[in-house]
Design a protein around this motif. Structure first.
Motif, PDB file in Angstrom:
ATOM      1  N   ILE A   1      83.378  29.355 -82.270  1.00  0.00           N
ATOM      2  CA  ILE A   1      82.295  30.106 -81.633  1.00  0.00           C
ATOM      3  C   ILE A   1      81.747  29.298 -80.460  1.00  0.00           C
ATOM      4  CG2 ILE A   1      80.068  31.232 -81.960  1.00  0.00           C
ATOM      5  CD1 ILE A   1      80.766  31.425 -84.964  1.00  0.00           C
ATOM      6  N   PRO A   2      82.201  29.628 -79.251  1.00  0.00           N
ATOM      7  CA  PRO A   2      81.611  28.969 -78.077  1.00  0.00           C
ATOM      8  C   PRO A   2      80.187  29.472 -77.909  1.00  0.00           C
ATOM      9  CG  PRO A   2      83.686  30.086 -77.525  1.00  0.00           C
ATOM     10  CD  PRO A   2      83.279  30.529 -78.896  1.00  0.00           C
ATOM     11  N   ASN A   3      79.226  28.552 -77.916  1.00  0.00           N
ATOM     12  CA  ASN A   3      77.833  29.006 -77.834  1.00  0.00           C
ATOM     13  C   ASN A   3      77.406  29.354 -76.411  1.00  0.00           C
ATOM     14  OD1 ASN A   3      77.518  26.438 -76.815  1.00  0.00           O
ATOM     15  ND2 ASN A   3      76.553  25.637 -78.671  1.00  0.00           N
ATOM     16  N   ASP A   4      78.339  29.245 -75.448  1.00  0.00           N
ATOM     17  CA  ASP A   4      78.026  29.620 -74.077  1.00  0.00           C
ATOM     18  C   ASP A   4      78.894  30.779 -73.581  1.00  0.00           C
ATOM     19  OD1 ASP A   4      80.275  28.045 -74.168  1.00  0.00           O
ATOM     20  OD2 ASP A   4      79.679  26.715 -72.549  1.00  0.00           O
ATOM     21  N   LEU A   5      79.565  31.465 -74.490  1.00  0.00           N
ATOM     22  CA  LEU A   5      80.350  32.660 -74.160  1.00  0.00           C
ATOM     23  C   LEU A   5      79.935  33.797 -75.084  1.00  0.00           C
ATOM     24  CD1 LEU A   5      84.043  31.428 -73.701  1.00  0.00           C
ATOM     25  CD2 LEU A   5      82.399  32.033 -71.936  1.00  0.00           C
ATOM     26  N   PRO A   6      80.139  35.034 -74.665  1.00  0.00           N
ATOM     27  CA  PRO A   6      79.767  36.157 -75.530  1.00  0.00           C
ATOM     28  C   PRO A   6      80.834  36.513 -76.566  1.00  0.00           C
ATOM     29  CG  PRO A   6      80.446  36.961 -73.398  1.00  0.00           C
ATOM     30  CD  PRO A   6      80.464  35.454 -73.311  1.00  0.00           C
ATOM     31  N   PHE A   7      81.890  35.698 -76.667  1.00  0.00           N
ATOM     32  CA  PHE A   7      82.972  35.979 -77.604  1.00  0.00           C
ATOM     33  C   PHE A   7      83.114  34.866 -78.638  1.00  0.00           C
ATOM     34  CE2 PHE A   7      84.306  38.060 -73.618  1.00  0.00           C
ATOM     35  CZ  PHE A   7      84.328  39.366 -74.061  1.00  0.00           C
ATOM     36  N   ALA A   8      83.692  35.222 -79.755  1.00  0.00           N
ATOM     37  CA  ALA A   8      84.039  34.260 -80.800  1.00  0.00           C
ATOM     38  C   ALA A   8      85.476  34.564 -81.217  1.00  0.00           C
ATOM     39  CB  ALA A   8      83.096  34.408 -81.980  1.00  0.00           C
ATOM     40  N   PHE A   9      86.122  33.569 -81.798  1.00  0.00           N
ATOM     41  CA  PHE A   9      87.547  33.698 -82.107  1.00  0.00           C
ATOM     42  C   PHE A   9      87.804  33.282 -83.546  1.00  0.00           C
ATOM     43  CE2 PHE A   9      86.715  32.547 -77.742  1.00  0.00           C
ATOM     44  CZ  PHE A   9      87.309  33.601 -77.063  1.00  0.00           C
ATOM     45  N   LEU A  10      88.665  34.037 -84.204  1.00  0.00           N
ATOM     46  CA  LEU A  10      89.053  33.733 -85.579  1.00  0.00           C
ATOM     47  C   LEU A  10      90.559  33.508 -85.599  1.00  0.00           C
ATOM     48  CD1 LEU A  10      88.045  33.566 -88.549  1.00  0.00           C
ATOM     49  CD2 LEU A  10      88.789  35.951 -88.777  1.00  0.00           C
ATOM     50  N   ILE A  11      90.962  32.331 -86.040  1.00  0.00           N
ATOM     51  CA  ILE A  11      92.385  31.990 -86.098  1.00  0.00           C
ATOM     52  C   ILE A  11      92.833  32.001 -87.553  1.00  0.00           C
ATOM     53  CG2 ILE A  11      94.066  30.150 -85.703  1.00  0.00           C
ATOM     54  CD1 ILE A  11      92.503  29.464 -83.166  1.00  0.00           C
ATOM     55  N   CYS A  12      93.930  32.728 -87.782  1.00  0.00           N
ATOM     56  CA  CYS A  12      94.541  32.816 -89.114  1.00  0.00           C
ATOM     57  C   CYS A  12      95.932  32.187 -89.021  1.00  0.00           C
ATOM     58  CB  CYS A  12      94.633  34.263 -89.568  1.00  0.00           C
ATOM     59  SG  CYS A  12      93.049  35.112 -89.594  1.00  0.00           S
ATOM     60  N   PRO A  13      96.060  30.891 -89.362  1.00  0.00           N
ATOM     61  CA  PRO A  13      97.350  30.207 -89.208  1.00  0.00           C
ATOM     62  C   PRO A  13      98.492  30.875 -89.967  1.00  0.00           C
ATOM     63  CG  PRO A  13      95.606  28.620 -89.590  1.00  0.00           C
ATOM     64  CD  PRO A  13      95.014  29.984 -89.817  1.00  0.00           C
ATOM     65  N   ALA A  14      98.249  31.360 -91.167  1.00  0.00           N
ATOM     66  CA  ALA A  14      99.325  31.964 -91.956  1.00  0.00           C
ATOM     67  C   ALA A  14      99.927  33.173 -91.249  1.00  0.00           C
ATOM     68  CB  ALA A  14      98.813  32.355 -93.338  1.00  0.00           C
ATOM     69  N   LYS A  15      99.115  33.883 -90.506  1.00  0.00           N
ATOM     70  CA  LYS A  15      99.581  35.074 -89.776  1.00  0.00           C
ATOM     71  C   LYS A  15      99.921  34.746 -88.325  1.00  0.00           C
ATOM     72  CE  LYS A  15      96.762  38.223 -92.507  1.00  0.00           C
ATOM     73  NZ  LYS A  15      95.635  39.155 -92.483  1.00  0.00           N
ATOM     74  N   LYS A  16      99.662  33.493 -87.942  1.00  0.00           N
ATOM     75  CA  LYS A  16      99.820  33.073 -86.542  1.00  0.00           C
ATOM     76  C   LYS A  16      99.140  34.089 -85.619  1.00  0.00           C
ATOM     77  CE  LYS A  16     104.033  30.348 -87.169  1.00  0.00           C
ATOM     78  NZ  LYS A  16     103.452  29.406 -87.991  1.00  0.00           N
ATOM     79  N   ALA A  17      97.869  34.321 -85.936  1.00  0.00           N
ATOM     80  CA  ALA A  17      97.121  35.353 -85.226  1.00  0.00           C
ATOM     81  C   ALA A  17      95.737  34.855 -84.836  1.00  0.00           C
ATOM     82  CB  ALA A  17      96.992  36.600 -86.099  1.00  0.00           C
ATOM     83  N   ILE A  18      95.242  35.419 -83.752  1.00  0.00           N
ATOM     84  CA  ILE A  18      93.875  35.164 -83.305  1.00  0.00           C
ATOM     85  C   ILE A  18      93.191  36.512 -83.121  1.00  0.00           C
ATOM     86  CG2 ILE A  18      94.561  35.054 -80.867  1.00  0.00           C
ATOM     87  CD1 ILE A  18      92.327  32.934 -80.476  1.00  0.00           C
ATOM     88  N   GLN A  19      91.961  36.590 -83.571  1.00  0.00           N
ATOM     89  CA  GLN A  19      91.151  37.784 -83.380  1.00  0.00           C
ATOM     90  C   GLN A  19      89.937  37.415 -82.537  1.00  0.00           C
ATOM     91  OE1 GLN A  19      91.004  38.655 -87.801  1.00  0.00           O
ATOM     92  NE2 GLN A  19      90.871  40.717 -86.937  1.00  0.00           N
ATOM     93  N   THR A  20      89.549  38.307 -81.669  1.00  0.00           N
ATOM     94  CA  THR A  20      88.394  38.079 -80.809  1.00  0.00           C
ATOM     95  C   THR A  20      87.280  39.026 -81.226  1.00  0.00           C
ATOM     96  OG1 THR A  20      89.893  37.494 -79.016  1.00  0.00           O
ATOM     97  CG2 THR A  20      87.627  38.015 -78.409  1.00  0.00           C
ATOM     98  N   PHE A  21      86.082  38.482 -81.274  1.00  0.00           N
ATOM     99  CA  PHE A  21      84.898  39.254 -81.664  1.00  0.00           C
ATOM    100  C   PHE A  21      83.797  39.016 -80.632  1.00  0.00           C
ATOM    101  CE2 PHE A  21      87.157  38.193 -85.518  1.00  0.00           C
ATOM    102  CZ  PHE A  21      87.095  39.356 -86.272  1.00  0.00           C
ATOM    103  N   ARG A  22      82.875  39.922 -80.569  1.00  0.00           N
ATOM    104  CA  ARG A  22      81.647  39.655 -79.833  1.00  0.00           C
ATOM    105  C   ARG A  22      80.876  38.611 -80.635  1.00  0.00           C
ATOM    106  NH1 ARG A  22      81.688  41.329 -74.675  1.00  0.00           N
ATOM    107  NH2 ARG A  22      82.645  43.367 -74.541  1.00  0.00           N
ATOM    108  N   ARG A  23      80.329  37.613 -79.928  1.00  0.00           N
ATOM    109  CA  ARG A  23      79.556  36.589 -80.634  1.00  0.00           C
ATOM    110  C   ARG A  23      78.408  37.256 -81.385  1.00  0.00           C
ATOM    111  NH1 ARG A  23      76.896  31.934 -77.371  1.00  0.00           N
ATOM    112  NH2 ARG A  23      75.431  33.591 -77.080  1.00  0.00           N
ATOM    113  N   GLY A  24      78.174  36.810 -82.572  1.00  0.00           N
ATOM    114  CA  GLY A  24      77.162  37.402 -83.420  1.00  0.00           C
ATOM    115  C   GLY A  24      77.743  38.339 -84.461  1.00  0.00           C
ATOM    116  N   THR A  25      78.997  38.740 -84.240  1.00  0.00           N
ATOM    117  CA  THR A  25      79.678  39.580 -85.231  1.00  0.00           C
ATOM    118  C   THR A  25      80.012  38.710 -86.437  1.00  0.00           C
ATOM    119  OG1 THR A  25      80.671  40.907 -83.493  1.00  0.00           O
ATOM    120  CG2 THR A  25      81.687  41.043 -85.660  1.00  0.00           C
ATOM    121  N   ARG A  26      79.808  39.232 -87.584  1.00  0.00           N
ATOM    122  CA  ARG A  26      80.106  38.492 -88.808  1.00  0.00           C
ATOM    123  C   ARG A  26      81.619  38.430 -88.995  1.00  0.00           C
ATOM    124  NH1 ARG A  26      76.628  36.760 -92.447  1.00  0.00           N
ATOM    125  NH2 ARG A  26      77.264  36.641 -94.610  1.00  0.00           N
TER     126      ARG A  26
END
Length: 168
Positions: free
Chosen positions: A52-77
């Motif tokens: 969660i970059p605290n200076d960007l409006p986005f957050a990122f979730l990395i799932c190594p097992a799936k080799k995937a990244i998901q992008t969320f609006r910061r503040g999204t659970r």
């Protein structure tokens, strides 16, 4: 260095699908250059890591097992096992192993919550792969590769110097 104050406002209007696409392209490029990146995670391969970059409006979730990244609006659970939060450029420098993560954590410039063992395993995996985002990302620029690399290296150096951090 926080990203210039006007930039997050401009980024805020970026549609989430576009931000997701860019994040996926960059993430896939790193995995192409470092296919064994997540091999060292062992039992933490199924952990989910939120950045969660605290200076960007986005957050990122990395799932190594799936080799995937998901992008969320910061503040999204997000359902993460571990969360690392801090300025964007510090998070990138951490991925490259260019800064002392322990020092950033203890100085409270980075906040780490959740499963600390998983975070340590991820840090070790990142350290083992000698990631150079400037090199990795510039390689996608075709004939502009050299110019893109110079620009990324300049931005990286400027950002870390502004933070008062030395290169590792």
């Amino acid at each position: 260095m926080l990203i210039q104050p006007k930039l997050p406002g401009a980024i805020r209007v970026v549609p989430l699908p576009l931000a997701q696409r860019v994040a996926t392209l960059l993430f896939d490029q790193v995995l192409t250059k470092h296919p064994a990146l997540f091999d060292r995670l062992g039992c933490f391969e199924t952990s989910r890591f939120a950045f969660i970059p605290n200076d960007l409006p986005f957050a990122f979730l990395i799932c190594p097992a799936k080799k995937a990244i998901q992008t969320f609006r910061r503040g999204t659970r997000m359902a993460a096992d571990a969360t690392i939060e801090g300025p964007f450029f510090l998070l990138l420098a951490l991925v490259e192993g260019r800064v002392d993560g322990d020092a950033l954590f203890f100085s409270r410039r980075l906040t780490v919550t959740g499963n600390m063992e998983a975070v340590l395993a991820l840090r070790n995996a990142l350290d083992d792969n000698n990631i150079d985002l400037a090199e990795d990302l510039a390689s996608t620029a075709g004939p502009l590769q050299s110019a893109v690399k110079v620009a990324i290296v300049f931005l990286r150096r400027h950002a870390l110097t502004a933070e008062g951090l030395a290169w590792n």
